[in-house]
Design an enzyme around this catalytic site. Structure first.
Site, mmCIF file in Angstrom:
data_model
loop_
_atom_site.group_PDB
_atom_site.id
_atom_site.type_symbol
_atom_site.label_atom_id
_atom_site.label_comp_id
_atom_site.label_asym_id
_atom_site.label_seq_id
_atom_site.Cartn_x
_atom_site.Cartn_y
_atom_site.Cartn_z
ATOM 1 C CE LYS A 10 -3.936 -2.145 2.347
ATOM 2 N NZ LYS A 10 -4.960 -1.939 3.383
ATOM 3 C CE1 TYR A 50 -9.458 -3.103 0.653
ATOM 4 C CE2 TYR A 50 -8.784 -1.133 -0.514
ATOM 5 C CZ TYR A 50 -8.469 -2.242 0.252
ATOM 6 O OH TYR A 50 -7.169 -2.491 0.621
ATOM 7 C CG PHE A 58 -13.312 1.261 7.943
ATOM 8 C CD1 PHE A 58 -12.778 0.889 6.709
ATOM 9 C CD2 PHE A 58 -14.045 0.326 8.655
ATOM 10 C CE1 PHE A 58 -12.974 -0.389 6.199
ATOM 11 C CE2 PHE A 58 -14.244 -0.964 8.145
ATOM 12 C CZ PHE A 58 -13.708 -1.308 6.912
ATOM 13 N NE ARG A 86 -7.099 -13.194 5.587
ATOM 14 C CZ ARG A 86 -7.525 -11.935 5.522
ATOM 15 N NH1 ARG A 86 -7.262 -11.201 4.472
ATOM 16 N NH2 ARG A 86 -8.212 -11.412 6.503
ATOM 17 N NE ARG A 103 -2.435 -5.954 6.906
ATOM 18 C CZ ARG A 103 -3.555 -6.624 6.670
ATOM 19 N NH1 ARG A 103 -4.021 -7.479 7.565
ATOM 20 N NH2 ARG A 103 -4.223 -6.438 5.549
ATOM 21 C CG ASN A 113 -3.426 -2.325 6.675
ATOM 22 O OD1 ASN A 113 -3.130 -1.939 5.553
ATOM 23 N ND2 ASN A 113 -4.512 -3.037 6.905
ATOM 24 C CG HIS A 116 -5.538 -6.224 0.475
ATOM 25 N ND1 HIS A 116 -6.705 -6.292 1.197
ATOM 26 C CD2 HIS A 116 -5.721 -7.013 -0.636
ATOM 27 C CE1 HIS A 116 -7.574 -7.074 0.553
ATOM 28 N NE2 HIS A 116 -6.998 -7.520 -0.553
ATOM 29 C CD GLU A 127 -9.158 -8.851 -2.961
ATOM 30 O OE1 GLU A 127 -9.891 -8.641 -1.987
ATOM 31 O OE2 GLU A 127 -7.959 -9.209 -2.843
HETATM 32 P P1 CMP Z 1 -7.258 -4.464 3.951
HETATM 33 O O1 CMP Z 1 -6.703 -5.807 4.261
HETATM 34 O O2 CMP Z 1 -6.769 -3.800 2.722
HETATM 35 O O3 CMP Z 1 -8.854 -4.579 3.885
HETATM 36 C C1 CMP Z 1 -9.706 -3.477 4.165
HETATM 37 C C2 CMP Z 1 -8.962 -2.296 4.670
HETATM 38 O O4 CMP Z 1 -9.734 -1.305 5.316
HETATM 39 C C3 CMP Z 1 -7.983 -2.755 5.743
HETATM 40 O O5 CMP Z 1 -6.943 -3.507 5.185
HETATM 41 C C4 CMP Z 1 -7.595 -1.415 6.361
HETATM 42 O O6 CMP Z 1 -6.632 -0.736 5.574
HETATM 43 C C5 CMP Z 1 -8.904 -0.613 6.262
HETATM 44 N N1 CMP Z 1 -9.599 -0.464 7.545
HETATM 45 C C6 CMP Z 1 -9.717 0.667 8.236
HETATM 46 N N2 CMP Z 1 -10.443 0.498 9.337
HETATM 47 C C7 CMP Z 1 -10.814 -0.772 9.359
HETATM 48 C C8 CMP Z 1 -11.581 -1.545 10.267
HETATM 49 N N3 CMP Z 1 -12.123 -1.026 11.384
HETATM 50 N N4 CMP Z 1 -11.747 -2.857 9.983
HETATM 51 C C9 CMP Z 1 -11.230 -3.395 8.857
HETATM 52 N N5 CMP Z 1 -10.469 -2.692 7.963
HETATM 53 C C10 CMP Z 1 -10.274 -1.386 8.214
#
Ligand code: CMP
Length: 137
Positions: A10, A50, A58, A86, A103, A113, A116, A127
């Site tokens: 990211k 997304y 969020f 993961r 992460r 973070n 992904h 995706e």
């Molecule tokens: P990612 O694995 O890319 O999937 C969804 C993204 O939303 C997650 O990583 C974070 O970057 C973002 N995010 C922000 N807040 C939240 C939350 N409360 N729960 C899950 N994802 C979040």
């Protein structure tokens, strides 16, 4: 069984020049890199990628973060690739990240973070299609 999954490095990790280190960790853990693309999300692409998070509280933070700079997308292949990636990434929630996970090392908050990984085989297929172009947008 061999699977394909999607890794996104990211904008925070790209800007901090951690791409090389993250790819090195991925390769060290036995993933084969099948495709790579460097691009920048815009709000439309972000809403498609997304789609399951659209409307959540969020989401606006996620969109502005993902659109702020370049992302690297990598299609990775190995046995049980979805779960293994993961595990290597660690939790979305900072307090739950195991030490040494990507992460934990390269991410910061819950939104910024660092990386992904697809959460299922079905998500991985969708995706990869969205980012590499074979998914009807
Ligand atoms: P990612 O694995 O890319 O999937 C969804 C993204 O939303 C997650 O990583 C974070 O970057 C973002 N995010 C922000 N807040 C939240 C939350 N409360 N729960 C899950 N994802 C979040």
């Amino acid at each position: 069984m061999k699977q394909r999954t999607l890794l996104l490095i990211k904008p925070d990790a790209v800007e901090a020049r951690h791409v090389g280190e993250i790819i090195s960790i991925i390769q060290h853990h036995g993933f084969e890199i099948c495709q790579v693309k460097v691009f920048r999300f815009d709000p439309d692409l972000c809403s498609i990628f997304y789609k399951d998070h659209l409307g959540k509280d969020f989401y606006p933070r996620l969109e502005s973060f993902m659109c702020k700079g370049k992302t690297w997308a990598l299609v990775l292949e190995m046995d049980d690739a979805v779960q293994r990636l993961r595990d290597l990434l660690g939790d979305v929630v900072p307090e739950k990240r195991k030490p040494g996970t990507i992460r934990a090392v390269f991410g910061h908050g819950i939104t910024d973070n660092g990386a992904h990984g697809s959460d299922s085989l079905q998500s991985a297929e969708r995706e990869i299609g969205v980012i590499f172009g074979s998914y009807p947008q």
